[in-house]
Design an enzyme around this catalytic site. Structure first.
Site, short mmCIF file in Angstrom:
data_model
loop_
_atom_site.label_atom_id
_atom_site.label_comp_id
_atom_site.label_asym_id
_atom_site.label_seq_id
_atom_site.Cartn_x
_atom_site.Cartn_y
_atom_site.Cartn_z
N THR A 14 0.84 -1.19 0.00
CA THR A 14 0.00 0.00 0.00
C THR A 14 0.88 1.25 0.00
O THR A 14 2.01 1.24 0.47
CB THR A 14 -0.93 0.01 1.23
OG1 THR A 14 -0.15 -0.08 2.41
CG2 THR A 14 -1.90 -1.16 1.17
N ASP A 41 -2.60 -3.42 13.14
CA ASP A 41 -4.05 -3.59 13.10
C ASP A 41 -4.73 -2.60 12.15
O ASP A 41 -5.83 -2.85 11.69
CB ASP A 41 -4.62 -3.44 14.52
CG ASP A 41 -4.12 -4.51 15.47
OD1 ASP A 41 -4.30 -5.70 15.15
OD2 ASP A 41 -3.53 -4.17 16.51
N GLY A 71 3.33 -4.64 12.96
CA GLY A 71 3.05 -3.30 13.44
C GLY A 71 3.59 -3.07 14.83
O GLY A 71 4.48 -3.79 15.31
N GLY A 73 1.35 -2.41 17.80
CA GLY A 73 0.51 -3.03 18.82
C GLY A 73 0.25 -4.50 18.59
O GLY A 73 0.40 -5.33 19.48
#
Length: 446
Positions: A14, A41, A71, A73
């Site tokens: 992305t 997330d 990521g 978290g």
């Protein structure tokens, strides 16, 4: 690991916020068995809201989705890791565990929470809605994102130093059944050699062209070939990245955890149950103009499709009489769907992906900074509810409404900042499908 399992895939990178949402809106879903995000997330949040924004959302949202944690978290990955029977893990270990589970195959229904914001727009959450300390730390620690998961540790320390309280009203529709503890299942083989892999690579499949494929990635890394996929797969280099005493809670001394007085809302006007006044403990910052600045215009994934919220009256209208309302000063309010708030934070130990419940946790004002820190340390093991903290509250609900009465603050949905103001949400049981791999049994040796 994915190549040895004979899985054919197309890898897309992305390029901007909401790119994933746009991609899945135009994807020919019949050509694919699932969508997996290699991210934190936030990217999965975009994917799910993109699926629910399609004209064929009823079929699209059933597309199995999975996550490979890269990521900060990695909350959902932490819950998948626990469901698979692994011990808590971070960094590369968590990534390998989730990759192994993905290769094993299998999924579960995934509850999704539809959240209606103050403007009337709606988005869908698979993780959490947060207000107060949790959302403050999440957003203010964004500038430390290069530190990986350590950004939350630093953010927590800074948040404790400038602890705010927020006045608000929390109303919820109580669940008719209590959440059950997870049932142990069969153990999971830990070694890759124990996998039952596909005997032969999957046959090539013709797919519609996607916007960006792995061959476009500017990654000067050695490559592997995915079975059945014409593009090479880069070997990505990924970085890995408590005391439980019952005293010294501040505010209410050593009193055991006592529930807040709960009053059903009468027809026409929900009556607020006042929280117990707290006069001792560390002084907290009052609600004033020194709080966080107003929410800027933030682009978030907003879905126009999805099922109707039959349990929710229009935002701003009175609630039905079977709802419960609390009003007072809060340090934090958290509505969470799965068990984990982070890869190493078990906020709702008994939550399951498909229990049909939203788990509400709140901390009232009057708690000392040391006590709040102790709660979060205990949350690493999911033992925070056993500490006897009188300011900590919990309820299992099917729907809720949150009305901030403090003029400034931060609200987040799945870690993404949304417009500040009243919101309400309803759980939609089993609306999505999550790739989890087979369930495991904690504590079983390889």
């Amino acid at each position: 690991m994915i190549s040895e399992a004979g899985l054919s895939f197309n890898l897309i990178q992305t390029e901007r916020q909401n790119h994933a949402r746009e991609l899945v809106q135009g994807l020919s879903l019949s050509e694919w068995d699932g969508i997996v995000t290699v991210s934190g997330d936030g990217l999965l949040y975009e994917v799910l809201n993109g699926l629910l924004d399609r004209p064929d959302w009823k079929e699209a949202v059933k597309t199995p989705v999975g996550i490979l944690p890269c990521g900060s978290g990695n909350a959902l990955a932490g819950a998948v890791n626990q469901h698979g029977g692994f011990e808590p893990a971070l960094g590369i270990d968590l990534l390998l565990n989730c990759s192994l589970l993905l290769c094993r195959g299998g999924g579960r229904p995934l509850d999704l929470l539809s959240v209606t914001l103050a403007s009337g727009s709606r988005c869908f959450s698979f993780l959490s809605v947060a207000w107060g300390f949790v959302s403050d730390v999440d957003i203010q620690s964004e500038r430390f994102r290069a530190l990986g998961s350590a950004r939350f540790t630093l953010g927590t320390v800074l948040g404790l130093a400038t602890l705010h309280t927020y006045r608000g009203r929390l109303s919820y529709l109580p669940a008719t059944v209590e959440p059950a503890s997870p049932t142990p299942a069969h153990g999971l083989p830990r070694a890759k050699s124990e996998l039952t892999l596909a005997p032969a690579p999957a046959p090539p499949v013709a797919h519609s062209p996607l916007h960006r494929s792995v061959s476009d990635l500017p990654l000067p890394l050695p490559t592997l070939t995915s079975p059945g996929s014409p593009e090479p797969l880069p070997v990505l280099s990924l970085n890995g990245g408590c005391p439980e005493q019952v005293g010294d809670w501040g505010g209410a001394g050593d009193a055991p955890l006592s529930p807040d007085p709960l009053l059903p809302s009468p027809p026409g006007s929900p009556k607020a149950a006042q929280l117990s006044p707290i006069t001792e403990g560390a002084p907290e910052m009052p609600a004033s103009s020194e709080l966080l600045p107003p929410t800027p215009d933030i682009p978030v994934a907003i879905s126009t499709g999805g099922p109707p919220d039959h349990l929710l009256p229009p935002l701003g209208t009175p609630l039905p009489p079977d709802w419960v309302t609390l009003e007072g000063d809060f340090v934090l309010m958290l509505a969470i769907s799965p068990s984990h708030l982070g890869a190493d934070l078990v906020a709702a130990p008994h939550a399951r992906f498909d229990d049909g419940l939203v788990h509400l946790c709140w901390v009232r004002s009057g708690i000392s900074r040391a006590a709040l820190l102790r709660l979060f340390l205990a949350m690493e093991h999911g033992s925070h509810f056993s500490l006897g903290c009188p300011q900590l509250g919990y309820a299992a609900a099917r729907a809720f409404r949150l009305e901030p009465l403090t003029p400034r603050g931060v609200l987040t949905v799945d870690g993404e900042q949304v417009e500040y103001g009243p919101l309400q949400a309803q759980m939609h049981p089993g609306l999505g499908t999550l790739l989890t791999g087979p369930p495991g049994c904690l504590g079983r040796e390889p």
